[in-house]
Motif scaffolding. Structure first.
Motif, PDB file in Angstrom:
ATOM      1  N   GLY A 120       0.809  -1.216   0.000  1.00 37.95           N
ATOM      2  CA  GLY A 120       0.000   0.000   0.000  1.00 37.95           C
ATOM      3  C   GLY A 120       0.838   1.259   0.000  1.00 37.95           C
ATOM      4  O   GLY A 120       0.505   2.238  -0.670  1.00 37.95           O
ATOM      5  N   ASN A 121       1.937   1.241   0.731  1.00 37.47           N
ATOM      6  CA  ASN A 121       2.811   2.411   0.782  1.00 37.47           C
ATOM      7  C   ASN A 121       3.503   2.638  -0.560  1.00 37.47           C
ATOM      8  O   ASN A 121       3.541   3.754  -1.058  1.00 37.47           O
ATOM      9  N   LEU A 122       4.024   1.574  -1.136  1.00 37.38           N
ATOM     10  CA  LEU A 122       4.765   1.733  -2.391  1.00 37.38           C
ATOM     11  C   LEU A 122       3.872   2.067  -3.578  1.00 37.38           C
ATOM     12  O   LEU A 122       4.280   2.782  -4.487  1.00 37.38           O
ATOM     13  N   THR A 123       2.650   1.535  -3.581  1.00 39.90           N
ATOM     14  CA  THR A 123       1.729   1.827  -4.688  1.00 39.90           C
ATOM     15  C   THR A 123       0.830   3.022  -4.391  1.00 39.90           C
ATOM     16  O   THR A 123       0.016   3.405  -5.223  1.00 39.90           O
ATOM     17  N   GLU A 124       0.990   3.586  -3.190  1.00 40.42           N
ATOM     18  CA  GLU A 124       0.227   4.747  -2.752  1.00 40.42           C
ATOM     19  C   GLU A 124      -1.275   4.487  -2.803  1.00 40.42           C
ATOM     20  O   GLU A 124      -2.054   5.308  -3.266  1.00 40.42           O
ATOM     21  N   GLU A 125      -1.680   3.333  -2.303  1.00 43.28           N
ATOM     22  CA  GLU A 125      -3.088   2.956  -2.242  1.00 43.28           C
ATOM     23  C   GLU A 125      -3.536   2.896  -0.783  1.00 43.28           C
ATOM     24  O   GLU A 125      -2.841   2.346   0.063  1.00 43.28           O
ATOM     25  N   GLU A 126      -4.733   3.436  -0.538  1.00 46.97           N
ATOM     26  CA  GLU A 126      -5.238   3.479   0.835  1.00 46.97           C
ATOM     27  C   GLU A 126      -5.725   2.121   1.325  1.00 46.97           C
ATOM     28  O   GLU A 126      -5.565   1.786   2.499  1.00 46.97           O
ATOM     29  N   ALA A 127      -6.356   1.332   0.450  1.00 48.35           N
ATOM     30  CA  ALA A 127      -7.002   0.080   0.871  1.00 48.35           C
ATOM     31  C   ALA A 127      -6.022  -0.916   1.508  1.00 48.35           C
ATOM     32  O   ALA A 127      -6.293  -1.408   2.607  1.00 48.35           O
ATOM     33  N   PRO A 128      -4.890  -1.228   0.858  1.00 49.36           N
ATOM     34  CA  PRO A 128      -3.973  -2.167   1.512  1.00 49.36           C
ATOM     35  C   PRO A 128      -3.414  -1.629   2.828  1.00 49.36           C
ATOM     36  O   PRO A 128      -3.258  -2.380   3.795  1.00 49.36           O
ATOM     37  N   LEU A 129      -3.155  -0.307   2.876  1.00 48.45           N
ATOM     38  CA  LEU A 129      -2.654   0.279   4.123  1.00 48.45           C
ATOM     39  C   LEU A 129      -3.718   0.232   5.212  1.00 48.45           C
ATOM     40  O   LEU A 129      -3.419  -0.051   6.370  1.00 48.45           O
ATOM     41  N   GLY A 130      -4.956   0.489   4.852  1.00 53.61           N
ATOM     42  CA  GLY A 130      -6.039   0.427   5.825  1.00 53.61           C
ATOM     43  C   GLY A 130      -6.240  -0.985   6.357  1.00 53.61           C
ATOM     44  O   GLY A 130      -6.441  -1.191   7.551  1.00 53.61           O
ATOM     45  N   LEU A 131      -6.160  -1.967   5.461  1.00 53.37           N
ATOM     46  CA  LEU A 131      -6.258  -3.358   5.885  1.00 53.37           C
ATOM     47  C   LEU A 131      -5.090  -3.738   6.772  1.00 53.37           C
ATOM     48  O   LEU A 131      -5.244  -4.469   7.752  1.00 53.37           O
ATOM     49  N   SER A 132      -3.922  -3.205   6.466  1.00 58.09           N
ATOM     50  CA  SER A 132      -2.741  -3.444   7.286  1.00 58.09           C
ATOM     51  C   SER A 132      -2.927  -2.877   8.689  1.00 58.09           C
ATOM     52  O   SER A 132      -2.515  -3.498   9.670  1.00 58.09           O
ATOM     53  N   VAL A 133      -3.556  -1.704   8.796  1.00 58.18           N
ATOM     54  CA  VAL A 133      -3.839  -1.126  10.109  1.00 58.18           C
ATOM     55  C   VAL A 133      -4.780  -2.046  10.891  1.00 58.18           C
ATOM     56  O   VAL A 133      -4.572  -2.303  12.077  1.00 58.18           O
ATOM     57  N   ALA A 134      -5.808  -2.568  10.223  1.00 58.37           N
ATOM     58  CA  ALA A 134      -6.759  -3.464  10.883  1.00 58.37           C
ATOM     59  C   ALA A 134      -6.065  -4.737  11.370  1.00 58.37           C
ATOM     60  O   ALA A 134      -6.328  -5.218  12.479  1.00 58.37           O
ATOM     61  N   ILE A 135      -5.176  -5.282  10.559  1.00 62.72           N
ATOM     62  CA  ILE A 135      -4.455  -6.497  10.946  1.00 62.72           C
ATOM     63  C   ILE A 135      -3.495  -6.197  12.096  1.00 62.72           C
ATOM     64  O   ILE A 135      -3.269  -7.039  12.968  1.00 62.72           O
ATOM     65  N   THR A 136      -2.945  -4.986  12.107  1.00 62.48           N
ATOM     66  CA  THR A 136      -2.056  -4.584  13.201  1.00 62.48           C
ATOM     67  C   THR A 136      -2.781  -4.661  14.540  1.00 62.48           C
ATOM     68  O   THR A 136      -2.182  -5.038  15.549  1.00 62.48           O
ATOM     69  N   VAL A 137      -4.067  -4.340  14.547  1.00 63.17           N
ATOM     70  CA  VAL A 137      -4.856  -4.422  15.789  1.00 63.17           C
ATOM     71  C   VAL A 137      -4.854  -5.863  16.307  1.00 63.17           C
ATOM     72  O   VAL A 137      -4.661  -6.100  17.501  1.00 63.17           O
ATOM     73  N   GLY A 138      -5.019  -6.832  15.410  1.00 63.48           N
ATOM     74  CA  GLY A 138      -4.958  -8.240  15.815  1.00 63.48           C
ATOM     75  C   GLY A 138      -3.591  -8.622  16.350  1.00 63.48           C
ATOM     76  O   GLY A 138      -3.488  -9.337  17.359  1.00 63.48           O
ATOM     77  N   SER A 139      -2.551  -8.151  15.699  1.00 64.39           N
ATOM     78  CA  SER A 139      -1.189  -8.432  16.171  1.00 64.39           C
ATOM     79  C   SER A 139      -0.935  -7.812  17.535  1.00 64.39           C
ATOM     80  O   SER A 139      -0.275  -8.416  18.388  1.00 64.39           O
ATOM     81  N   VAL A 140      -1.455  -6.610  17.747  1.00 62.95           N
ATOM     82  CA  VAL A 140      -1.293  -5.944  19.043  1.00 62.95           C
ATOM     83  C   VAL A 140      -2.007  -6.747  20.129  1.00 62.95           C
ATOM     84  O   VAL A 140      -1.459  -6.950  21.220  1.00 62.95           O
ATOM     85  N   LEU A 141      -3.211  -7.219  19.842  1.00 61.07           N
ATOM     86  CA  LEU A 141      -3.943  -8.014  20.833  1.00 61.07           C
ATOM     87  C   LEU A 141      -3.193  -9.296  21.182  1.00 61.07           C
ATOM     88  O   LEU A 141      -3.120  -9.688  22.354  1.00 61.07           O
ATOM     89  N   LEU A 142      -2.619  -9.946  20.186  1.00 61.32           N
ATOM     90  CA  LEU A 142      -1.841 -11.157  20.452  1.00 61.32           C
ATOM     91  C   LEU A 142      -0.570 -10.829  21.231  1.00 61.32           C
ATOM     92  O   LEU A 142      -0.156 -11.590  22.110  1.00 61.32           O
ATOM     93  N   SER A 143       0.039  -9.705  20.934  1.00 57.28           N
ATOM     94  CA  SER A 143       1.223  -9.297  21.679  1.00 57.28           C
ATOM     95  C   SER A 143       0.865  -9.014  23.139  1.00 57.28           C
ATOM     96  O   SER A 143       1.616  -9.379  24.054  1.00 57.28           O
TER      97      SER A 143
END
Length: 139
Positions: free
Chosen positions: A75-98
């Motif tokens: 998302g960062n390299l292609t400058e697209e919001e959708a993959p970055l937004g999905l990455s933020v959502a997945i980060t929430v799951g990773s934070v909860l597991l951490s």
């Protein structure tokens, strides 16, 4: 008149560097956490009912990490919001597991606290930079 046009690059170099650093750190985190789970199962009376779920959660966390790093980088390299937004959502799951490995696992060693604190700080910084990058892409 050296430049007839100016290229406007919106992708974030600090965010891309953080993706790389977090990828390398997560490999260390995964191996250290796996080693500590094995250590705790041998040294302490680690209940068998909790050993398998801890290992499953660690491997689930690894899958989520790979996904969020891939989608965030893409998302960062292609400058697209959708993959970055999905990455933020997945980060929430990773934070909860951490947080699970920091607070709720059967035995928490001081090393668990240190490596999880570093991972949580990295996730927080990464999420903030993702939001800033998404805002730059939208505007």
């Amino acid at each position: 008149m050296a430049f007839l046009w100016q290229s406007l690059q919106l992708s974030s170099v600090p965010l891309q560097m953080l993706f790389y650093i977090n990828g390398v750190y997560y490999i260390f985190y995964f191996l250290a956490t796996l080693a500590m789970i094995v250590y705790k199962s041998q040294v302490f009376s680690y209940p068998d009912d909790f050993l398998i779920p801890d290992l499953v959660l660690l491997f689930l966390m690894a899958i989520l990490e790979v996904l969020q790093l891939y989608l965030g980088s893409k998302g960062n390299l292609t400058e697209e919001e959708a993959p970055l937004g999905l990455s933020v959502a997945i980060t929430v799951g990773s934070v909860l597991l951490s947080v699970y490995f920091l607070v709720w696992q059967t035995y928490v060693l001081r090393a668990d606290v240190v490596i999880n604190a570093v991972l949580l700080c990295a996730h927080g910084l990464e999420a903030a930079l993702k939001v800033v990058a998404i805002a730059a892409f939208v505007s």
